[in-house]
Write an enzyme that holds these catalytic residues in place. Structure first.
Site, PDB file in Angstrom:
ATOM      1  N   TYR A 239     -16.399   3.504  15.875  1.00  0.00           N
ATOM      2  CA  TYR A 239     -16.211   2.518  14.828  1.00  0.00           C
ATOM      3  C   TYR A 239     -16.628   1.171  15.403  1.00  0.00           C
ATOM      4  CZ  TYR A 239     -12.853   6.322  14.145  1.00  0.00           C
ATOM      5  OH  TYR A 239     -12.258   7.562  14.077  1.00  0.00           O
TER       6      TYR A 239
ATOM      7  N   GLY B 141     -10.595   9.614  11.514  1.00  0.00           N
ATOM      8  CA  GLY B 141      -9.346   9.976  12.182  1.00  0.00           C
ATOM      9  C   GLY B 141      -8.547   8.787  12.667  1.00  0.00           C
TER      10      GLY B 141
ATOM     11  N   ASP C 283     -26.084  -2.411   9.370  1.00  0.00           N
ATOM     12  CA  ASP C 283     -25.728  -1.062   9.822  1.00  0.00           C
ATOM     13  C   ASP C 283     -26.880  -0.083   9.664  1.00  0.00           C
ATOM     14  OD1 ASP C 283     -25.660   0.113   7.159  1.00  0.00           O
ATOM     15  OD2 ASP C 283     -23.813  -0.995   6.841  1.00  0.00           O
TER      16      ASP C 283
END
Length: 594
Positions: free
Chosen positions: A169, A188, A278
């Site tokens: 991340y 998660g 991104d």
């Protein structure tokens, strides 16, 4: 050969002549981005920047930005790893002793799956305290909200079960002690934080930067929930992953990492994170995300910091993503035995275009498969699924779009699913985490008598179709250029927004034999296959921007007839595509190749 550390892997690549060391000073702002992208698109060497402005440590980029390096890292091809995993899954649970005997050659890797616990490790030999300021952290693109750690291995533990999770991340650095924590939906680490925050607790987090390639690939692998990524790293490596006690946290951290950043994410605190250029090739919008407070930074002696450049394809994530697909497609075939093969396209950011070849055992089984995949792990973030026959290679764009040209009938073979969870990075719906999905069934089917099928005009071979199509520019002055791509997709490049242009073309009889027509903006080059797929599939929302030539309503069912249009032009509210500064490009041009 297996590698315990990033340094070992770099040394091996260097022995193969596949490392380029840049000794001149480079700027962490945009310059590394330009160099890394140029080398990644050519599968160039692993890059080590020894002199990054203002940093005390060297920087490695493009560590896995080549198929050959991933094969060296794994000791075999990614497909061979996938075959091993598929064989193991097929044999579980064992029905007889012979099943276990058949798996004996995998025993060493299975036994290596269990991580090894240490009191301390090389990653903790030195300490920087709670200070990120000396690290070569990059600002990739001019409109990024700041500097970002772009290859962080983020470790968290479930506050209830204490099961571990490893994920990647991005980390927006606010200052020397504080960063954002970009936990996307379904990830998660975000699930662990959600549980901790409900209890009013902070979540301890350890971030490793720089690790052996097995751990790097495990961090991006779409493992089923509950399976330990470090166990998978041990399986890939053939040796257990070594874990040491954290210095300031009640958890374990990778003993052989280059750097470990320890800290906590408190409940109830949010701060603006982003924008960030991104892997969709656009800036993701700034939004409030949890905040990571650094407590300590440790590192090994003579460490190497690691980063990844992301943006318009191709970048390093292409090679990692394709390797992960090769490793895990077999698992999906165990779950869905009707699947022959499947492929998510890096050009569309992986999540925007998935092609699945299916061996139908009954009518429309492929559609059932598509719906199942929409609820499976990270594939649940997929926006567009194309179904093809068993003899069509999902990895071959031409075969896929020719199958659409031959078999797709919007009246029978188009499924729209509006108002569902979508990738956090997808901006096309105007609502974060929400959007729409679609399925295009391009399989051959025997149409039942009385069905609505057959309304689409029969397919014309691509070569013949080109001779029959009139130039779209004759019908609308806003059309700048056009191309019949891969035998099945008519793409027109337009000035401004493309909805009106698209609606005009859909009604013209000379285009009735084309199954898909897309409008794109002027910045999408029609002669570049990679960027053309990127320009189409990252810039439309299925519910808002897919336009049929005609529709009929039957109860709650809307039947689409004639060609299907896709308005993939740039729209108001979309974030800008990433571009480097001209002066940075010119500066790199000045010494490139010297």
């Amino acid at each position: 050969m297996s590698f315990r550390t990033l340094g070992e892997f770099i040394a091996f690549c260097e022995s193969k002549g596949d490392v380029k060391r840049i000794t001149r000073e480079v700027d962490w702002k945009y310059e590394v981005t330009e160099i890394g992208w140029r080398e990644a698109r050519e599968q160039g060497p692993l890059l080590v920047f020894e002199n990054v402005r203002g940093a005390k440590f060297p920087l490695a980029v493009n560590v896995l930005a080549a198929t050959r390096r991933i094969e060296w890292a794994l000791g075999r091809s990614a497909r061979a790893v996938g075959a091993e995993i598929e064989e193991i899954f097929h044999a579980l649970p064992p029905k007889a002793i012979s099943d276990l005997w058949g798996l004996r050659r995998h025993a060493g890797r299975v036994l290596a799956s269990r991580p090894q616990s240490l009191n301390a490790g090389p990653a903790q030999e030195c300490s920087l305290g709670a200070d990120l300021s000396s690290l070569p952290i990059l600002k990739l693109w001019p409109k990024d909200g700041g500097r970002f750690v772009t290859f962080p291995l983020v470790f968290t533990e479930d506050p209830e079960t204490h099961k571990r999770n490893l994920g990647l991340y991005r980390i927006h650095v606010y200052d020397a002690k504080t960063t954002g924590m970009h936990w996307q939906i379904g990830k998660g680490g975000g699930v662990h934080f959600h549980k901790a925050e409900k209890r009013g607790q902070g979540l301890e987090v350890a971030v490793a930067v720089g690790a052996d390639p097995a751990t790097l690939l495990s961090g991006v692998a779409p493992l089923p929930e509950g399976i330990d990524e470090l166990a998978f790293a041990g399986f890939l490596r053939g040796k257990p992953t070594r874990m040491a006690r954290a210095r300031s946290l009640n958890m374990r951290v990778p003993a052989d990492a280059e750097f470990v950043i320890e800290g906590v994410v408190p409940p109830g605190e949010r701060r603006t994170e982003g924008p960030f250029g991104d892997h969709f090739g656009h800036y993701s919008h700034a939004a409030p995300f949890p905040v990571f407070h650094v407590k300590n930074v440790t590192h090994r002696r003579q460490p190497i910091f690691q980063a990844s450049v992301v943006g318009k394809p191709p970048q390093e994530d292409k090679y990692m993503g394709e390797a992960v697909q090769d490793m895990f497609s077999g698992v999906l075939k165990v779950i869905h035995p009707e699947i022959v093969d499947l492929w998510a396209y890096f050009e569309a950011g992986f999540h925007n275009l998935l092609v699945v070849s299916v061996e139908n055992r009954y009518a429309k089984e492929g559609m059932k498969t598509a719906l199942g995949l929409m609820g499976t792990g990270q594939l649940s973030l997929t926006k567009a699924i194309v179904l093809v026959d068993a003899d069509v290679d999902p990895r071959d764009r031409r075969q896929v779009f020719e199958a659409i040209a031959r078999h797709f009938d919007p009246a029978e073979d188009f499924l729209l699913v509006p108002g569902v969870p979508l990738d956090t990075l997808d901006f096309t719906s105007g609502r974060m985490n929400l959007g729409s999905k679609m399925v295009i069934d391009a399989q051959s089917h025997a149409r039942p008598v009385g069905s609505s099928g057959g309304s689409a005009t029969a397919a014309v071979p691509a070569a013949e179709l080109l001779t029959t199509l009139s130039d779209p520019r004759e019908h609308d002055a806003r059309i700048k250029d056009w191309r019949l791509a891969w035998g099945g997709l008519l793409v027109v490049q337009v000035r401004g927004e493309g909805r009106a242009v698209l609606e005009t073309l859909l009604q013209r009889p000379e285009y009735a034999t084309v199954k898909l027509i897309a409008t794109v903006s002027e910045d999408v080059p029609l002669d570049d296959d990679d960027l053309l797929l990127w320009g189409v599939f990252t810039r439309f929302d299925c519910a808002r921007d897919v336009v049929p030539a005609r529709t009929e309503t039957r109860g709650a069912w809307t039947v689409c007839r004639g060609p299907l249009g896709i308005d993939a032009t740039f729209k108001s509210g979309y974030p800008d595509p990433v571009e480097n500064l001209p002066e940075v490009i010119q500066r790199v041009d000045g010494w490139w190749g010297k």
